[in-house]
Design an enzyme around this catalytic site. Structure first.
Site, PDB file in Angstrom:
ATOM      1  N   GLU A 153      46.914  49.345  22.535  1.00 18.19           N
ATOM      2  CA  GLU A 153      45.541  49.160  22.050  1.00 18.19           C
ATOM      3  C   GLU A 153      45.595  49.268  20.539  1.00 18.19           C
ATOM      4  OE1 GLU A 153      43.085  48.311  23.938  1.00 18.19           O
ATOM      5  OE2 GLU A 153      43.922  48.729  25.921  1.00 18.19           O
TER       6      GLU A 153
ATOM      7  N   CYS B 190      38.196  50.740  15.533  1.00 17.60           N
ATOM      8  CA  CYS B 190      39.104  49.603  15.758  1.00 17.60           C
ATOM      9  C   CYS B 190      38.348  48.292  15.944  1.00 17.60           C
ATOM     10  CB  CYS B 190      39.992  49.871  16.967  1.00 17.60           C
ATOM     11  SG  CYS B 190      39.068  50.211  18.465  1.00 17.60           S
TER      12      CYS B 190
HETATM   13  P1  NDP Z   1      49.097  55.379  14.142  1.00 21.99           P
HETATM   14  O1  NDP Z   1      49.809  54.189  14.624  1.00 21.99           O
HETATM   15  O2  NDP Z   1      49.455  55.959  12.831  1.00 21.99           O
HETATM   16  O3  NDP Z   1      49.253  56.595  15.190  1.00 21.99           O
HETATM   17  C1  NDP Z   1      48.824  56.523  16.524  1.00 21.99           C
HETATM   18  C2  NDP Z   1      49.486  57.619  17.339  1.00 21.99           C
HETATM   19  O4  NDP Z   1      50.891  57.406  17.399  1.00 21.99           O
HETATM   20  C3  NDP Z   1      49.308  59.009  16.765  1.00 21.99           C
HETATM   21  O5  NDP Z   1      49.138  59.929  17.831  1.00 21.99           O
HETATM   22  C4  NDP Z   1      50.618  59.239  16.058  1.00 21.99           C
HETATM   23  O6  NDP Z   1      50.941  60.581  15.907  1.00 21.99           O
HETATM   24  C5  NDP Z   1      51.577  58.592  17.020  1.00 21.99           C
HETATM   25  N1  NDP Z   1      52.852  58.194  16.437  1.00 21.99           N
HETATM   26  C6  NDP Z   1      53.153  57.942  15.146  1.00 21.99           C
HETATM   27  N2  NDP Z   1      54.447  57.546  15.028  1.00 21.99           N
HETATM   28  C7  NDP Z   1      54.953  57.554  16.287  1.00 21.99           C
HETATM   29  C8  NDP Z   1      56.237  57.224  16.842  1.00 21.99           C
HETATM   30  N3  NDP Z   1      57.243  56.799  16.086  1.00 21.99           N
HETATM   31  N4  NDP Z   1      56.398  57.319  18.178  1.00 21.99           N
HETATM   32  C9  NDP Z   1      55.379  57.694  18.984  1.00 21.99           C
HETATM   33  N5  NDP Z   1      54.156  58.040  18.507  1.00 21.99           N
HETATM   34  C10 NDP Z   1      53.950  57.950  17.191  1.00 21.99           C
HETATM   35  O7  NDP Z   1      47.568  54.973  14.212  1.00 21.99           O
HETATM   36  P2  NDP Z   1      46.308  55.741  13.657  1.00 21.99           P
HETATM   37  O8  NDP Z   1      46.201  57.076  14.332  1.00 21.99           O
HETATM   38  O9  NDP Z   1      46.308  55.680  12.169  1.00 21.99           O
HETATM   39  O10 NDP Z   1      45.118  54.848  14.227  1.00 21.99           O
HETATM   40  C11 NDP Z   1      44.544  53.801  13.513  1.00 21.99           C
HETATM   41  C12 NDP Z   1      44.820  52.487  14.209  1.00 21.99           C
HETATM   42  O11 NDP Z   1      44.486  52.567  15.577  1.00 21.99           O
HETATM   43  C13 NDP Z   1      43.989  51.362  13.627  1.00 21.99           C
HETATM   44  O12 NDP Z   1      44.789  50.216  13.481  1.00 21.99           O
HETATM   45  C14 NDP Z   1      42.944  51.117  14.714  1.00 21.99           C
HETATM   46  O13 NDP Z   1      42.424  49.813  14.720  1.00 21.99           O
HETATM   47  C15 NDP Z   1      43.718  51.436  15.941  1.00 21.99           C
HETATM   48  N6  NDP Z   1      42.823  51.786  17.040  1.00 21.99           N
HETATM   49  C16 NDP Z   1      42.752  50.958  18.117  1.00 21.99           C
HETATM   50  C17 NDP Z   1      41.881  51.229  19.146  1.00 21.99           C
HETATM   51  C18 NDP Z   1      41.822  50.361  20.345  1.00 21.99           C
HETATM   52  O14 NDP Z   1      41.317  50.832  21.352  1.00 21.99           O
HETATM   53  N7  NDP Z   1      42.299  49.123  20.297  1.00 21.99           N
HETATM   54  C19 NDP Z   1      40.985  52.399  19.105  1.00 21.99           C
HETATM   55  C20 NDP Z   1      41.181  53.227  17.950  1.00 21.99           C
HETATM   56  C21 NDP Z   1      42.062  52.906  16.950  1.00 21.99           C
HETATM   57  P3  NDP Z   1      50.395  61.428  14.661  1.00 21.99           P
HETATM   58  O15 NDP Z   1      49.036  60.915  14.287  1.00 21.99           O
HETATM   59  O16 NDP Z   1      50.362  62.777  15.224  1.00 21.99           O
HETATM   60  O17 NDP Z   1      51.388  61.220  13.554  1.00 21.99           O
END
Ligand code: NDP
Length: 480
Positions: A222, A256
């Protein structure tokens, strides 16, 4: 953001996973009553912890209206859980299918059983730190799975509160929350889950896909991206502007499916801009200190938005700050970024290359609707697309002429808040869907179950010894 560190050792995560996996393999079917019990407990958890979760989400952001947390994180989850509770007995019923001709008339019966996958890992984003993990959890539980959740560490109080809430209502081998930073995410994605549901950015998604490849773990991604708004010639401009700015400024643009940029017929541009400004001022007569206007979640994200603006200005964009109370742009201690409209933007600017994820709205003019569609189609397929206009033919042209995860006509966000239609992206905005029956299917595996009849006539033609009659009968099946 400061908060208790709750990093789990690699070994703890592996132990948790092993326990969930072992439990999932001892009960392969997971009866309706067990699934309903888990859904009831998840509902009880959301109700009991609603106020605390809203409070910690506000604390993590600095300012975030409770109404917003209630609507998007809490009640969206409750909706998903209640929909599953109401429909699960129907969803779980084996589906009768027709067996291939002539097997059906020879007594073969075909069904599809929706079986649990086993253990589902859910990794969530910070912008809706509860909803991005608990809404998919509803679907995963309905489908009879065990669930391991990792919320974002960007909202650490929320992650900790969610971990406590889950531990109060679920055994660790049913649903568990692991907290910590991306390294915890990496540990999780190295495990042989039966599915990983990831909500976040495309860069992290690539890491996750690479890690998941090791064990061939299926993914639901997502993601986000740039969701356009197309304003048509026959749009009700005040109404369109009100909804566009509502969608843009909800969670201060950190959504998002929020509108990323607007395409408007050039002759209507000035009028739309006045309406966008007026609509914003009605919702937010002032910005700094206004509890209704969400803070940008972290310093790093504020810096990023400032850098996007500086880059656009340097490359020739014009900026209109929407500042109804003539406040200073920056106030020490305020986590807010004032809303901006941008004009004269182009593809060289970072603001038009990346998802904005903040209260900045580029407004682009177009001459003909085809030009607007070409603009959208020349770019990665959006998660959401919005059309405003009271012209059914034009609306159809926009819907049929673009491919996106979902479309809302004459409003924003609506398609993403439904239980009866799937929610998900396409191409760069992700793949896989959840919510309602579509989520139940996503988190189940369809198992084909074929039953032979007592007469067992089907293989007669194919079982040696072969005869001219058998050849003629098989040959007769080769037809158009
Ligand atoms: P990120 O991609 O930075 O992080 C998402 C999650 O992945 C966090 O829990 C993060 O951990 C974790 N993570 C980071 N690196 C890794 C890795 N190498 N392996 C596994 N997990 C990892 O996204 P954001 O949190 O910044 O979210 C923003 C994005 O999400 C935007 O692009 C937005 O559009 C999208 N989004 C999409 C939605 C949808 O339903 N389509 C809904 C909401 C947001 P940690 O944060 O703890 O570092």
């Amino acid at each position: 953001m400061t908060a208790p560190e709750r990093l789990l050792a690699t070994q703890d995560i592996a132990t948790l996973f092993d326990a969930q996996r072992a439990a999932s393999r001892t009960d392969q079917q997971v009866a309706l009553s067990i699934r309903l019990d888990r859904i009831e407990r998840a509902l009880a958890m959301m109700v009991a912890h609603c106020d605390r979760l809203c409070a910690v989400m506000s604390a993590d952001f600095g300012t975030r209206p409770k109404e917003q947390s209630l609507a998007i994180d809490i009640t969206a989850t409750i909706d998903s859980l209640k929909t599953a509770r109401r429909n699960l007995h129907k969803w779980m019923r084996p589906e009768r299918r027709a067996a291939n001709f002539p097997m059906g008339i020879l007594g073969v019966r075909a069904h599809v059983h929706h079986r649990p996958l086993g253990v589902v890992c859910i990794i969530g984003a910070w912008n809706f730190p509860v909803g991005t993990v608990t809404v998919p959890m509803a679907g995963a539980l309905a489908a009879g799975n065990r669930v391991l959740i990792k919320p974002s560490e960007m909202t650490p109080r929320t992650a900790a509160a969610l971990a406590d809430a889950v531990a109060e209502f679920f055994a660790q081998d049913e649903v568990a929350v692991v907290t910590g930073d991306a390294s915890v995410g990496r540990q999780l994605t190295s495990l042989p889950f039966d599915r990983i549901v990831f909500t976040g950015g495309a860069t992290t998604a690539r890491h996750i896909m690479r890690a998941a490849a090791e064990h061939l773990v299926p993914l639901t991604l997502e993601l986000g991206g740039k969701s356009p708004v197309i304003v048509g010639n026959r749009a009700d401009l005040p109404q369109a502007a009100r909804q566009i700015m509502f969608g843009k400024l909800l969670n201060a643009g950190q959504v998002c499916v929020g509108p990323d940029y607007v395409l408007v017929p050039k002759p209507l541009r000035e009028a739309l801009v006045s309406e966008l400004v007026a609509a914003t001022a009605r919702m937010f007569p002032r910005m700094h200190g206004n509890p209704d206007y969400t803070d940008i979640a972290t310093d790093a994200h504020r810096q990023h938005l400032r850098a996007l603006l500086a880059d656009a200005r340097d490359k020739g964009a014009r900026e209109l700050v929407i500042n109804p109370a003539n406040e200073p742009l920056e106030v020490p201690g305020s986590g807010k970024i004032l809303p901006r409209l941008l004009f004269d933007v182009d593809d060289d600017m970072a603001v038009m290359q990346q998802e904005i994820f903040g209260p900045i709205l580029p407004v682009l003019g177009y001459e003909r609707i085809d030009e607007a569609l070409d603009y959208v189609n020349a770019r990665p397929r959006p998660l959401a697309l919005y059309y405003f206009g009271h012209d059914a033919r034009e609306a159809k042209r926009v819907i049929d002429g673009t491919v996106s995860g979902g479309v809302t006509v004459n409003d924003v966000l609506l398609h993403a808040a439904q239980e009866q239609v799937p929610f998900g992206g396409v191409g760069a905005s992700g793949f896989g869907q959840y919510r309602g029956f579509d989520g139940f299917r996503e988190f189940s595996t369809p198992q084909a179950v074929l039953r032979q009849s007592r007469l067992n006539l089907v293989w007669g033609l194919l079982r040696p010894p072969y005869t001219p009659f058998k050849l003629r009968a098989l040959r007769a099946l080769v037809s158009r």
